[in-house]
Design a protein around this motif. Structure first.
Motif, PDB file in Angstrom:
ATOM      1  N   VAL A   1      78.165  55.983  60.924  1.00 38.44           N
ATOM      2  CA  VAL A   1      76.885  55.421  61.375  1.00 38.44           C
ATOM      3  C   VAL A   1      76.709  53.952  61.011  1.00 38.44           C
ATOM      4  N   SER A   2      77.539  53.413  60.123  1.00 47.44           N
ATOM      5  CA  SER A   2      77.303  52.050  59.634  1.00 47.44           C
ATOM      6  C   SER A   2      77.375  51.004  60.741  1.00 47.44           C
ATOM      7  N   HIS A   3      78.082  51.310  61.824  1.00 52.05           N
ATOM      8  CA  HIS A   3      78.153  50.356  62.932  1.00 52.05           C
ATOM      9  C   HIS A   3      76.810  50.206  63.643  1.00 52.05           C
ATOM     10  N   MET A   4      75.861  51.079  63.329  1.00 52.94           N
ATOM     11  CA  MET A   4      74.521  50.995  63.924  1.00 52.94           C
ATOM     12  C   MET A   4      73.520  50.304  62.991  1.00 52.94           C
ATOM     13  N   PHE A   5      74.038  49.700  61.941  1.00 55.62           N
ATOM     14  CA  PHE A   5      73.217  48.950  60.995  1.00 55.62           C
ATOM     15  C   PHE A   5      73.762  47.535  60.886  1.00 55.62           C
ATOM     16  N   ASP A   6      72.897  46.584  60.559  1.00 59.87           N
ATOM     17  CA  ASP A   6      73.320  45.235  60.215  1.00 59.87           C
ATOM     18  C   ASP A   6      73.275  45.084  58.699  1.00 59.87           C
ATOM     19  N   HIS A   7      74.348  44.541  58.110  1.00 58.06           N
ATOM     20  CA  HIS A   7      74.361  44.283  56.669  1.00 58.06           C
ATOM     21  C   HIS A   7      73.719  42.923  56.467  1.00 58.06           C
ATOM     22  N   ALA A   8      72.446  42.913  56.149  1.00 55.30           N
ATOM     23  CA  ALA A   8      71.655  41.683  56.193  1.00 55.30           C
ATOM     24  C   ALA A   8      71.055  41.322  54.847  1.00 55.30           C
ATOM     25  N   ALA A   9      70.974  40.015  54.629  1.00 55.30           N
ATOM     26  CA  ALA A   9      70.205  39.502  53.496  1.00 55.30           C
ATOM     27  C   ALA A   9      68.775  39.304  53.972  1.00 55.30           C
ATOM     28  N   ILE A  10      67.817  39.729  53.149  1.00 59.80           N
ATOM     29  CA  ILE A  10      66.402  39.650  53.512  1.00 59.80           C
ATOM     30  C   ILE A  10      65.657  38.900  52.418  1.00 59.80           C
ATOM     31  N   LEU A  11      65.003  37.820  52.794  1.00 61.34           N
ATOM     32  CA  LEU A  11      64.240  36.994  51.862  1.00 61.34           C
ATOM     33  C   LEU A  11      62.828  36.863  52.399  1.00 61.34           C
ATOM     34  N   ALA A  12      61.848  37.342  51.640  1.00 64.47           N
ATOM     35  CA  ALA A  12      60.448  37.261  52.044  1.00 64.47           C
ATOM     36  C   ALA A  12      59.655  36.571  50.943  1.00 64.47           C
ATOM     37  N   PHE A  13      58.795  35.636  51.353  1.00 63.45           N
ATOM     38  CA  PHE A  13      58.042  34.858  50.370  1.00 63.45           C
ATOM     39  C   PHE A  13      56.796  34.270  51.026  1.00 63.45           C
ATOM     40  N   LYS A  14      55.835  33.880  50.194  1.00 59.14           N
ATOM     41  CA  LYS A  14      54.593  33.306  50.693  1.00 59.14           C
ATOM     42  C   LYS A  14      54.857  31.920  51.273  1.00 59.14           C
ATOM     43  N   ASN A  15      54.521  31.734  52.529  1.00 57.69           N
ATOM     44  CA  ASN A  15      54.666  30.458  53.209  1.00 57.69           C
ATOM     45  C   ASN A  15      54.001  30.588  54.568  1.00 57.69           C
ATOM     46  N   ASP A  16      53.347  29.538  55.003  1.00 60.90           N
ATOM     47  CA  ASP A  16      52.656  29.617  56.299  1.00 60.90           C
ATOM     48  C   ASP A  16      53.236  28.652  57.333  1.00 60.90           C
ATOM     49  N   ASP A  17      54.446  28.137  57.068  1.00 57.72           N
ATOM     50  CA  ASP A  17      55.066  27.198  58.004  1.00 57.72           C
ATOM     51  C   ASP A  17      56.456  27.707  58.380  1.00 57.72           C
ATOM     52  N   GLU A  18      56.475  28.641  59.318  1.00 59.27           N
ATOM     53  CA  GLU A  18      57.739  29.247  59.740  1.00 59.27           C
ATOM     54  C   GLU A  18      58.709  28.200  60.288  1.00 59.27           C
ATOM     55  N   ASP A  19      58.197  27.217  61.030  1.00 58.64           N
ATOM     56  CA  ASP A  19      59.059  26.198  61.636  1.00 58.64           C
ATOM     57  C   ASP A  19      59.777  25.377  60.563  1.00 58.64           C
ATOM     58  N   ALA A  20      59.064  25.017  59.486  1.00 58.08           N
ATOM     59  CA  ALA A  20      59.673  24.230  58.417  1.00 58.08           C
ATOM     60  C   ALA A  20      60.751  25.035  57.696  1.00 58.08           C
TER      61      ALA A  20
END
Length: 238
Positions: free
Chosen positions: A127-146
């Motif tokens: 089943v692993s071919h149906m998943f992406d091995h991804a790094a995920i970084l989430a943080f407070k910020n309101d400027d997605e473009d920057a």
């Protein structure tokens, strides 16, 4: 992508026994990281990230220090990663990541969790071919473009970026994890990440409900009770 990435997160431990299991799993992972990559977090970015996550999950400092001291001493247990894949209740896809000093024992224990809940364990790549091995970084910020500009300027491969309620979530391939963190630090200064992990992110979801949901919860409980299990990833949506 983002809507499913936290599916595998273990619920916050509410009892002393559950907390002890969380501490033990972090301790084992920190020990392995320190033993293989060095005990200095400044020179071992994987270890530094682990320590930061452990602190966020309220793992006591003495547990972290004990694992690092154990790695300094050399010898000790010889843990190796082991990954198992298969299908859970309702046909959902499951990946189980372990650290083990006895692969035969661990495989038997994990297989029993599948068998007890009438699920099917498969071979590597099932089943692993149906998943992406991804790094995920989430943080407070309101400027997605920057944020996006900073990452692209540093030649980070951004596979997805989301902005919601004053928080930005960035998805990159696992190989770009450290490069992405450094690019964000260079552009934005010190960041207190809400999520800072490498996960298997499902490319789609499988809806489960009713009896399947009850069995799935038991299935997860059985897996999380195993000392060798570090993480469980799945595509189930409730």
């Amino acid at each position: 992508m983002g809507r499913a990435y936290q599916n595998r997160k273990v619920s916050m431990a509410k009892t002393s026994d559950a907390k002890a299991k969380v501490y033990s799993k972090y301790g084992r992972e920190i020990y392995v990281s320190a033993k293989s990559g060095g005990v200095d977090p400044a020179g071992n970015l994987a270890l530094r990230g682990l320590i930061e996550r452990a602190k966020k999950d309220q793992v006591p400092t003495h547990v972290i220090e004990k694992a690092i001291d154990k790695a300094k001493g050399g010898g000790g247990e010889d843990f190796a990663p082991a990954r198992y894949e298969g299908f859970g209740p309702g046909g959902c896809m499951v990946i189980v990541d372990c650290l083990t000093d006895n692969p035969n024992r661990t495989f038997g224990d994990v297989r029993q969790c599948f068998t007890k809940t009438k699920c099917k364990i498969g071979t590597q790549g099932t089943v692993s071919h149906m998943f992406d091995h991804a790094a995920i970084l989430a943080f407070k910020n309101d400027d997605e473009d920057a944020v996006l500009e900073a990452l692209l300027t540093a030649d980070v491969d951004v596979t997805d970026i989301e902005s919601d309620d004053g928080k930005v979530t960035v998805f990159t391939p696992q190989a770009d994890y450290f490069k992405a963190k450094q690019a964000l630090a260079d552009a934005l200064g010190e960041i207190d990440f809400d999520v800072d992990e490498i996960q298997f992110v499902p490319r789609s979801v499988t809806a489960i409900s009713g009896d399947d949901l009850a069995v799935f919860e038991r299935f997860l409980d059985l897996l999380n009770d195993l000392d060798d299990v570090q993480n469980v990833y799945h595509d189930a949506e409730f």
